[in-house]
Design an enzyme around this catalytic site. Structure first.
Site, short mmCIF file in Angstrom:
data_model
loop_
_atom_site.label_atom_id
_atom_site.label_comp_id
_atom_site.label_asym_id
_atom_site.label_seq_id
_atom_site.Cartn_x
_atom_site.Cartn_y
_atom_site.Cartn_z
N ARG A 75 1.03 -1.43 -0.12
CA ARG A 75 -0.15 0.22 -0.17
C ARG A 75 0.89 1.31 0.00
O ARG A 75 0.18 2.38 0.12
CB ARG A 75 -1.57 -0.64 1.56
CG ARG A 75 -2.54 -1.15 0.92
CD ARG A 75 -2.80 -0.83 2.42
NE ARG A 75 -3.33 -0.06 2.44
CZ ARG A 75 -3.96 0.53 4.30
NH1 ARG A 75 -3.91 -0.46 5.28
NH2 ARG A 75 -3.96 1.57 4.71
N LYS A 109 8.43 -0.56 3.23
CA LYS A 109 8.40 -0.36 4.43
C LYS A 109 9.29 0.40 5.17
O LYS A 109 8.07 1.51 6.21
CB LYS A 109 6.40 -0.67 4.53
CG LYS A 109 5.97 0.35 5.42
CD LYS A 109 4.56 -0.94 5.78
CE LYS A 109 4.94 -1.98 6.80
NZ LYS A 109 3.46 -2.33 6.85
N GLY A 126 2.20 -15.64 8.00
CA GLY A 126 1.52 -14.74 9.00
C GLY A 126 2.54 -14.72 10.61
O GLY A 126 3.89 -14.75 10.40
N THR A 127 2.17 -13.65 11.19
CA THR A 127 2.84 -13.17 12.56
C THR A 127 3.68 -14.33 14.04
O THR A 127 4.95 -14.60 13.62
CB THR A 127 2.17 -12.00 13.47
OG1 THR A 127 0.86 -12.83 13.97
CG2 THR A 127 1.81 -11.14 12.34
N TYR A 152 27.20 33.73 -0.24
CA TYR A 152 26.88 32.13 0.20
C TYR A 152 28.40 31.98 0.32
O TYR A 152 29.36 32.57 0.11
CB TYR A 152 26.88 31.72 -1.65
CG TYR A 152 27.71 30.18 -1.14
CD1 TYR A 152 26.78 29.26 -0.30
CD2 TYR A 152 28.93 29.13 -1.60
CE1 TYR A 152 27.33 27.93 -0.63
CE2 TYR A 152 29.25 28.01 -1.67
CZ TYR A 152 28.51 27.25 -0.93
OH TYR A 152 29.29 26.10 -0.93
N SER A 171 30.34 44.56 -1.14
CA SER A 171 29.11 43.72 -1.07
C SER A 171 29.15 43.41 -2.43
O SER A 171 30.59 44.21 -3.79
CB SER A 171 27.91 45.03 -1.75
OG SER A 171 27.29 45.22 -0.31
N ALA A 225 34.27 46.93 -2.45
CA ALA A 225 32.38 46.14 -3.10
C ALA A 225 32.80 45.79 -4.92
O ALA A 225 33.68 46.71 -5.08
CB ALA A 225 31.82 47.21 -2.94
#
Length: 450
Positions: free
Chosen positions: A17, A24, A80-81, A352, A391, A409
């Site tokens: 599912r 899963k 089965g379990t 950055y 800058s 800058a």
């Protein structure tokens, strides 16, 4: 004397599912595969052995648990379990103690609940088994537990095989159990598959023990703790429940969450006292935030360390290896990776910093980047204490900017800058008087002629 503990974790079914190529139990909750959540909880009990029963996509599960030293056992056919638990018998050969039986897709069972199950198993009335029960809002197709007032189990029955009266019972079987090793496999050997599904049910050992005159007991827990995951929707629901509890814990420990429902934590996020977290913040794995720091809105942090009183964001991204010193600031649209921003240093806008070391009190101007990658290798940039980077500068690594230096800058810096120096690396500005006006007139005339 406390008995030694072993755990059997069932993880054989892939979970169709989920509609996924990933097993899963390996889908993450809060940044960690759900199976590893469960193993971490078991580890707090210091188990002598832990065995994961695999089946579909067994190689994926084995690869996930191998680094943890966890044993696996293969259930080649899913019958089965009860049959699944039997597959762990060889891995537990020679073990004499108490066994917890858990499910890899029921990941949020707490160590406290596991210990309560073991304590009940060791209580004076010595139940043959202990079953963990819960009362969901909608009992649906869960197996039912019929018990007396003292929690002694009268009957356990799968929903498929239950009568209408039994289906009216609200106490449900989570599937989790505690059993003495010396009883477990002897009882399982007697389990049959005469039922609607033709499977070997683990809960049948309760009634087999009862037939021997040995009662079992049930203890209850909250439904959220035994919520299972069989679909993407259920995965999201369990994630939501986990996040709600983590947010509450953060606030109880002294953090302020302005809009708690919009903050997402990882399983290992560490938040200090008097931290403020604004709306829409996401913590990936490996984040530590010291006291009095502020994480502004829409920031994403992963593998990062934020120092005391530091400020992050808004709209900042701290990637693995990012470190902010005391009082440092990484502002809006700042990205850091493998970079240290020293105490009191600031990169307030559009920057950055990758593979970089920024000294205390340095100022990184808007638009600055450390050019750390040449397409083949990474290189480091070092910026000294109190340096000022103008800058829109590009610092081409490897390069070092001395303490107190100023970079003008718009510079592209390719060589080291000594301490207290001014470095300007840009083309010389020229001015041609009247040129712009003459250009516009020419262009207008050309356009009119078309």
């Amino acid at each position: 004397m406390t008995e030694p503990v072993a755990a059997i974790i069932l993880a054989a079914g892939k979970g169709t599912r989920m509609k996924s190529d990933l097993h899963k139990v390996l889908h993450p909750i809060a940044g960690r595969p759900m199976l590893l959540h469960l193993i971490a909880a078991v580890d707090t009990l210091a188990p002598a052995r832990t065995v994961v029963v695999t089946g579909a996509a067994s190689a994926q599960v084995e690869a996930a648990v191998a680094p943890l030293g966890v044993a696996t056992a293969l259930q080649a056919e899913q019958l089965g379990t009860g049959h699944a638990v039997q597959q762990a018998q060889n891995a537990l050969a020679g073990f004499d103690g108490d066994v917890l039986i858990l499910y890899g897709d029921v990941p949020l069972v707490s160590p406290e609940t596991m210990r309560a199950m073991l304590d009940r198993l060791q209580s004076d009335d010595a139940p043959a088994t202990v079953v963990l029960g819960f009362r969901p809002a909608d009992p649906g197709a869960y197996g039912r537990v019929i018990a007396d007032r003292d929690g002694r189990i009268v009957k356990m029955v799968e929903f498929k095989d239950a009568s209408p009266e039994e289906r009216a019972e609200t106490l449900c079987n989570s599937g989790l159990m505690a059993v003495r090793a010396r009883d477990l496999f002897a009882l399982l050997a007697r389990v049959g598959n005469e039922n609607a599904a033709g499977e070997y049910y683990l809960p049948d050992i309760v009634m087999l023990a009862a037939a021997d005159g040995r009662a079992s007991a049930v203890i209850e827990t909250d439904a959220h703790e035994v919520a299972g995951v069989n679909s993407r929707a259920e995965l999201a629901a369990v994630e939501h429940a986990w996040q709600q509890r983590r947010r509450a814990a953060a606030m109880a420990d002294g953090a302020t969450l302005i809009a708690p429902e919009t903050v997402w934590f990882a399983y290992d996020t560490a938040i200090g006292r008097d931290v403020t977290i604004e709306p829409n913040v996401v913590f990936g794995r490996g984040v530590s935030v010291a006291g009095k720091a502020v994480i502004h809105a829409f920031s994403h942090l992963e593998g990062a360390t934020v120092g005391e009183g530091a400020s992050v964001g808004p709209y900042a991204r701290l990637r693995p290896g990012a470190v902010l010193g005391k009082g440092a600031r990484a502002g809006n649209f700042v990205e850091m990776k493998q970079a240290v921003l020293g105490a009191g240093a600031k990169a307030n806008h559009l920057t950055y910093l990758g593979d970089a070391e920024v000294g205390a009190g340095a100022n990184i101007g808007a638009g600055t980047i450390t050019c750390n990658y040449d397409g083949f290798f990474k290189y480091r940039t070092k910026i000294g204490d109190g340096a000022f980077i103008g800058s829109n500068s590009a610092l081409v690594a490897p390069v070092a900017i001395g303490a107190g230096a100023i970079v003008g800058a718009g510079s592209v810096v390719t060589r080291d800058v000594e301490a207290e120096a001014l470095a300007v690396a840009r083309g010389e500005q020229q001015q041609k008087s009247g040129w712009a006006g003459r250009f516009r007139e020419r262009m207008k005339a050309r356009k009119a002629a078309k």
